[in-house]
Write a protein that holds these residues in place. Structure first.
Motif, PDB file in Angstrom:
ATOM      1  N   LEU A 188      32.458  62.448  21.331  1.00 23.82           N
ATOM      2  CA  LEU A 188      31.156  62.188  20.716  1.00 23.82           C
ATOM      3  C   LEU A 188      31.302  61.396  19.422  1.00 23.82           C
ATOM      4  O   LEU A 188      30.484  60.518  19.115  1.00 23.82           O
ATOM      5  N   ARG A 189      32.342  61.690  18.649  1.00 24.73           N
ATOM      6  CA  ARG A 189      32.555  60.931  17.406  1.00 24.73           C
ATOM      7  C   ARG A 189      32.866  59.467  17.714  1.00 24.73           C
ATOM      8  O   ARG A 189      32.446  58.567  16.987  1.00 24.73           O
ATOM      9  N   THR A 190      33.622  59.238  18.789  1.00 24.67           N
ATOM     10  CA  THR A 190      33.900  57.863  19.189  1.00 24.67           C
ATOM     11  C   THR A 190      32.623  57.170  19.632  1.00 24.67           C
ATOM     12  O   THR A 190      32.367  56.008  19.288  1.00 24.67           O
ATOM     13  N   PHE A 191      31.792  57.886  20.392  1.00 21.00           N
ATOM     14  CA  PHE A 191      30.500  57.346  20.821  1.00 21.00           C
ATOM     15  C   PHE A 191      29.670  56.929  19.603  1.00 21.00           C
ATOM     16  O   PHE A 191      29.107  55.827  19.563  1.00 21.00           O
ATOM     17  N   ILE A 192      29.597  57.801  18.613  1.00 17.27           N
ATOM     18  CA  ILE A 192      28.826  57.525  17.407  1.00 17.27           C
ATOM     19  C   ILE A 192      29.382  56.300  16.682  1.00 17.27           C
ATOM     20  O   ILE A 192      28.635  55.434  16.219  1.00 17.27           O
ATOM     21  N   SER A 193      30.703  56.207  16.586  1.00 19.59           N
ATOM     22  CA  SER A 193      31.332  55.074  15.917  1.00 19.59           C
ATOM     23  C   SER A 193      30.999  53.765  16.625  1.00 19.59           C
ATOM     24  O   SER A 193      30.681  52.759  15.977  1.00 19.59           O
ATOM     25  N   VAL A 194      31.053  53.776  17.956  1.00 14.96           N
ATOM     26  CA  VAL A 194      30.730  52.565  18.723  1.00 14.96           C
ATOM     27  C   VAL A 194      29.263  52.201  18.534  1.00 14.96           C
ATOM     28  O   VAL A 194      28.922  51.032  18.333  1.00 14.96           O
TER      29      VAL A 194
ATOM     30  N   SER B  21      23.241  65.190  19.342  1.00 13.53           N
ATOM     31  CA  SER B  21      21.934  64.732  18.870  1.00 13.53           C
ATOM     32  C   SER B  21      22.055  63.409  18.117  1.00 13.53           C
ATOM     33  O   SER B  21      21.264  62.481  18.325  1.00 13.53           O
ATOM     34  N   GLN B  22      23.074  63.305  17.259  1.00  7.94           N
ATOM     35  CA  GLN B  22      23.289  62.067  16.508  1.00  7.94           C
ATOM     36  C   GLN B  22      23.604  60.906  17.447  1.00  7.94           C
ATOM     37  O   GLN B  22      23.081  59.799  17.274  1.00  7.94           O
TER      38      GLN B  22
ATOM     39  N   ILE C  76      20.411  59.819  19.229  1.00 12.50           N
ATOM     40  CA  ILE C  76      19.505  59.072  18.349  1.00 12.50           C
ATOM     41  C   ILE C  76      19.984  57.632  18.190  1.00 12.50           C
ATOM     42  O   ILE C  76      19.196  56.679  18.306  1.00 12.50           O
ATOM     43  N   LEU C  77      21.274  57.456  17.926  1.00  8.49           N
ATOM     44  CA  LEU C  77      21.813  56.115  17.726  1.00  8.49           C
ATOM     45  C   LEU C  77      21.698  55.268  18.988  1.00  8.49           C
ATOM     46  O   LEU C  77      21.283  54.107  18.942  1.00  8.49           O
ATOM     47  N   GLY C  78      22.065  55.855  20.120  1.00  9.66           N
ATOM     48  CA  GLY C  78      21.952  55.124  21.375  1.00  9.66           C
ATOM     49  C   GLY C  78      20.509  54.789  21.701  1.00  9.66           C
ATOM     50  O   GLY C  78      20.202  53.693  22.186  1.00  9.66           O
ATOM     51  N   GLY C  79      19.609  55.746  21.418  1.00 12.25           N
ATOM     52  CA  GLY C  79      18.199  55.520  21.675  1.00 12.25           C
ATOM     53  C   GLY C  79      17.624  54.397  20.828  1.00 12.25           C
ATOM     54  O   GLY C  79      16.786  53.609  21.281  1.00 12.25           O
TER      55      GLY C  79
END
Length: 228
Positions: A83-89, A138-139, A142-145
């Motif tokens: 998930l942290r990698t997802f958020i970073s991307v 959730s984060q 939100i970012l992907g959305g």
């Protein structure tokens, strides 16, 4: 080392151990080996025992248990890293492209190349999510959305496109997995082009034959499975 191991959010052994004492550096290297082995083992079989992870990592089972009290904690760590990698991307691609459709496509490409979504879905339902994982999820959502909505509001996506179409695209693309990592990446990029073109606004396109998955349907996969 596979793409997923390179991009799962851990620093390289050389960077992570720089300036550490011999014992602490060894502990960091052991942890990196355990996590890399766990990703590989659980991608093949989420029900595999932690002993299989220790064997693949080349460490004793006691070394693994010193870092992770049980399989549950190890799975939680893998999911949190993903998930942290997802958020970073997502953060990297949120405003990197002036064209919203290109930004969305490059975001999807970044997640697929990081190869974290495949493992996250594979582990869904095999452990109990923690509050921290809920916050990270959730984060990430939100970012992907935001990236998706920017493309939708700009009129670059078909009118019946939905943000929940994107996780389905991740799953379809990361299901492509050959022994040759370079060929795997090339084929994923090929079908990324095909799928993203299907979401692009096109006046001649008909209506999609079924509605997108609901949040409930996507969330059902995180309910612990019997015997997990």
């Amino acid at each position: 080392m596979s793409t997923s191991q390179e991009l799962a959010g851990s620093a390289s052994g050389q960077d992570a151990t720089a300036g550490l004492s011999g014992r602490r550096a060894e502990a960091v290297r052991n942890d990196q080996s355990i996590l890399a082995a766990a990703r590989a083992v659980f991608m093949q079989n989420p029900q595999a025992p932690v002993a299989a992870v220790a064997k693949a990592a080349g460490v004793g089972i006691s070394a693994l248990y010193r870092r992770y009290p049980g399989k549950e904690q190890l799975l939680q760590k893998l999911c949190a890293d993903g998930l942290r990698t997802f958020i970073s991307v997502a953060e990297r691609h949120s405003d990197a492209q002036p064209d919203p459709f290109t930004a969305l496509k490059e975001f999807v490409r970044g997640i697929v190349d990081a190869d974290v979504h495949a493992l996250t879905v594979k582990l869904a339902g095999t452990f109990t999510p923690t509050p921290e994982l809920g916050e990270l999820s959730s984060q990430a959502g939100i970012l992907g959305g935001e990236i998706f909505n920017r493309a939708l509001e700009a009129g670059t996506l078909r009118a019946d496109a939905d943000a929940n179409d994107i996780p389905m695209i991740f799953e379809q693309l990361t299901a492509i997995r050959l022994l040759d990592h370079a060929r795997t990446a090339a084929l994923r990029h090929r079908y990324l082009d095909v799928l993203m073109d299907g979401l692009r606004a096109n006046p001649a396109a008909g209506t999609l034959s079924a509605p997108p998955p609901s949040n409930v349907e996507l969330g059902e996969r995180w309910v612990p499975r019997p015997g997990s």
